[in-house]
Design a protein around this motif. Structure first.
Motif, PDB file in Angstrom:
ATOM      1  N   TYR A  90       0.783  -1.359   0.065  1.00 16.66           N
ATOM      2  CA  TYR A  90      -0.010   0.127   0.096  1.00 16.66           C
ATOM      3  C   TYR A  90       0.990   1.262   0.062  1.00 16.66           C
ATOM      4  O   TYR A  90       0.613   2.125  -0.820  1.00 16.66           O
ATOM      5  CB  TYR A  90      -0.889  -0.032   1.118  1.00 16.66           C
ATOM      6  CG  TYR A  90      -1.789   1.256   1.252  1.00 16.66           C
ATOM      7  CD1 TYR A  90      -2.824   1.413   0.360  1.00 16.66           C
ATOM      8  CD2 TYR A  90      -1.427   2.425   2.132  1.00 16.66           C
ATOM      9  CE1 TYR A  90      -3.843   2.538   0.735  1.00 16.66           C
ATOM     10  CE2 TYR A  90      -2.073   3.679   2.020  1.00 16.66           C
ATOM     11  CZ  TYR A  90      -3.210   3.589   1.401  1.00 16.66           C
ATOM     12  OH  TYR A  90      -3.862   4.791   1.436  1.00 16.66           O
ATOM     13  N   GLU A  94       1.059   4.310  -2.839  1.00 21.17           N
ATOM     14  CA  GLU A  94       1.000   5.652  -2.539  1.00 21.17           C
ATOM     15  C   GLU A  94       2.020   6.702  -3.067  1.00 21.17           C
ATOM     16  O   GLU A  94       1.924   7.770  -3.481  1.00 21.17           O
ATOM     17  CB  GLU A  94       0.306   5.814  -1.096  1.00 21.17           C
ATOM     18  CG  GLU A  94      -0.807   5.277  -0.661  1.00 21.17           C
ATOM     19  CD  GLU A  94      -1.831   5.948  -0.970  1.00 21.17           C
ATOM     20  OE1 GLU A  94      -2.163   7.033  -1.095  1.00 21.17           O
ATOM     21  OE2 GLU A  94      -2.841   5.565  -2.042  1.00 21.17           O
ATOM     22  N   ASP A 301      -2.767  -0.925  12.952  1.00 23.34           N
ATOM     23  CA  ASP A 301      -3.892   0.344  12.724  1.00 23.34           C
ATOM     24  C   ASP A 301      -3.182   0.959  11.621  1.00 23.34           C
ATOM     25  O   ASP A 301      -2.472   2.257  11.765  1.00 23.34           O
ATOM     26  CB  ASP A 301      -3.790   1.201  14.099  1.00 23.34           C
ATOM     27  CG  ASP A 301      -4.907   2.328  13.779  1.00 23.34           C
ATOM     28  OD1 ASP A 301      -5.331   2.457  12.567  1.00 23.34           O
ATOM     29  OD2 ASP A 301      -5.177   2.850  14.847  1.00 23.34           O
ATOM     30  N   THR A 302      -3.382   0.490  10.360  1.00 22.80           N
ATOM     31  CA  THR A 302      -2.508   1.057   9.125  1.00 22.80           C
ATOM     32  C   THR A 302      -3.221   2.265   8.751  1.00 22.80           C
ATOM     33  O   THR A 302      -2.521   3.289   8.113  1.00 22.80           O
ATOM     34  CB  THR A 302      -2.711   0.045   8.112  1.00 22.80           C
ATOM     35  OG1 THR A 302      -3.913  -0.376   7.710  1.00 22.80           O
ATOM     36  CG2 THR A 302      -1.903  -1.116   8.228  1.00 22.80           C
ATOM     37  N   ALA A 303      -4.416   2.482   9.133  1.00 23.39           N
ATOM     38  CA  ALA A 303      -5.129   4.025   8.971  1.00 23.39           C
ATOM     39  C   ALA A 303      -4.390   4.777   9.777  1.00 23.39           C
ATOM     40  O   ALA A 303      -4.418   6.228   9.138  1.00 23.39           O
ATOM     41  CB  ALA A 303      -6.413   4.000   9.379  1.00 23.39           C
ATOM     42  N   TYR A 306       0.243   4.255   8.328  1.00 27.72           N
ATOM     43  CA  TYR A 306       0.607   4.556   6.904  1.00 27.72           C
ATOM     44  C   TYR A 306       0.726   5.992   6.715  1.00 27.72           C
ATOM     45  O   TYR A 306       1.743   6.421   5.984  1.00 27.72           O
ATOM     46  CB  TYR A 306      -0.224   3.825   5.921  1.00 27.72           C
ATOM     47  CG  TYR A 306       0.049   2.276   5.699  1.00 27.72           C
ATOM     48  CD1 TYR A 306       1.147   1.862   6.572  1.00 27.72           C
ATOM     49  CD2 TYR A 306      -1.036   1.750   5.040  1.00 27.72           C
ATOM     50  CE1 TYR A 306       1.282   0.419   6.535  1.00 27.72           C
ATOM     51  CE2 TYR A 306      -0.671   0.464   5.150  1.00 27.72           C
ATOM     52  CZ  TYR A 306       0.159  -0.413   5.817  1.00 27.72           C
ATOM     53  OH  TYR A 306       0.426  -1.814   5.640  1.00 27.72           O
TER      54      TYR A 306
END
Length: 330
Positions: A90, A94, A301-303, A306
């Motif tokens: 991911y 991005e 908790d990638t939100a 990241y």
């Protein structure tokens, strides 16, 4: 003294000698051979991917996201221990969408078909350093400015690169493996020496059928070699300033795998060598795992993580969850 007692004493003496004889890191050296241009970099990546495809599990090969030409910036992402390039899928996308070329190399002996934790016992600190060097060599042909970021084992590699490579403009070092959390610092080096010299012990975990690119478990030899690379970084840092001038550490107060104190000590030493060094820390209250970039972890908790990683890679002010928890400089 009975014969049995004599044998026990003898064994303990041998173990003590194994643990205290110094481990030499002189063989861990940086050998830079930067790609001459974009075409040369693509040739080198293609060769590595071809080699990967012979041994790598599905999703485990090195990843290159390219705009078909040299870009202003290239980002190299180094994945964690027992993981694979897929870990940064991911984040890589991005960064690519924002205009960067992105390279995510497979670490040595990782993500092999039918691989287990025992597979990782073949890992050496020299191989990890060479993986870092060759990846930055490739990056030199992919972009004008090189940023390196890595987590866990990848963080240790990026620490090595920060010390050794002037062609890395920014190093983002995430939870590097410098010391193990539950081991008192007094015993850190002796236990590393034992791990390097005694027969390997492996603790395998049940494989995840959805992630054939991961080798779950622990190899004592592999962990010792990771610590050996970290030891080489710290030794070089005592002797010379880092060649990368912009360095960021990201640590985790809830990390139960590696210690934060050695990272902070390294940051202070590098700062004394006139590098710009910042250390941010995720607070304990977030309950994040050691491998903060791994989406499959139950506490991930990638939100939250990241966007923070992307900001540090970009050189932007990180979100408040980090900017309010800067621990160096004070």
């Amino acid at each position: 003294m009975t014969v049995a007692a004599g044998v026990v004493v003898g064994v303990l003496v041998v173990i003590a000698l194994i643990a205290t004889v110094p481990n030499h890191t002189a063989a861990i050296v940086s050998r830079a051979a930067p790609a001459t241009d974009y075409a040369d970099a693509i040739r080198l990546v293609t060769r590595r991917q071809t080699e990967d495809n012979r041994v790598a599990a599905p999703g485990g090969s090195s990843v290159l996201l390219t705009h078909g030409k040299r870009t202003a910036r290239v980002v190299v992402l180094f994945h964690g221990f027992t993981n694979s390039p897929r870990q940064f899928e991911y984040v890589a996308e991005e960064l690519f969408n924002s205009g960067d070329n992105v390279y995510v190399p497979r670490l040595p002996h990782h993500a092999e078909r039918n691989g287990t934790a025992h597979t990782l016992a073949a890992l050496t600190a020299e191989e990890l350093a060479q993986c870092g060097d060759s990846s930055i060599d490739i990056a030199n042909g992919l972009g004008d400015t090189v940023v390196a970021a890595g987590v866990s084992a990848g963080g240790t590699i990026v620490a090595w690169l920060a010390q050794q490579r002037s062609d890395v403009s920014r190093a983002v070092i995430i939870a590097p493996v410098l010391e193990i959390e539950r081991v008192p610092s007094l015993f850190a080096t002796p236990l590393m020496n034992l791990g390097l010299r005694l027969p390997n012990l492996t603790l395998d975990e049940a494989p995840d059928p959805t992630r054939p690119d991961r080798e779950l478990g622990v190899s004592t030899r592999a962990v010792a070699q990771l610590l050996r690379l970290g030891s080489a970084v710290r030794k070089r840092a005592r002797e010379t300033p880092p060649l990368t001038s912009d360095i960021v550490f990201l640590v985790n107060e809830n990390d139960h795998t590696v210690k934060t104190a050695p990272s902070l000590a390294l940051a202070r030493r590098w700062s004394a060598g006139h590098a710009s060094v910042t250390v941010y820390q995720f607070p304990r209250s977030l309950n994040l795992p050691h491998d903060i970039a791994e989406v499959a972890h139950p506490n991930a908790d990638t939100a939250l993580v990241y966007p923070a990683l992307e900001a540090l890679i970009d050189g932007r002010q990180p979100p408040p969850v980090l900017s309010q928890h800067r621990i160096w400089p004070p």
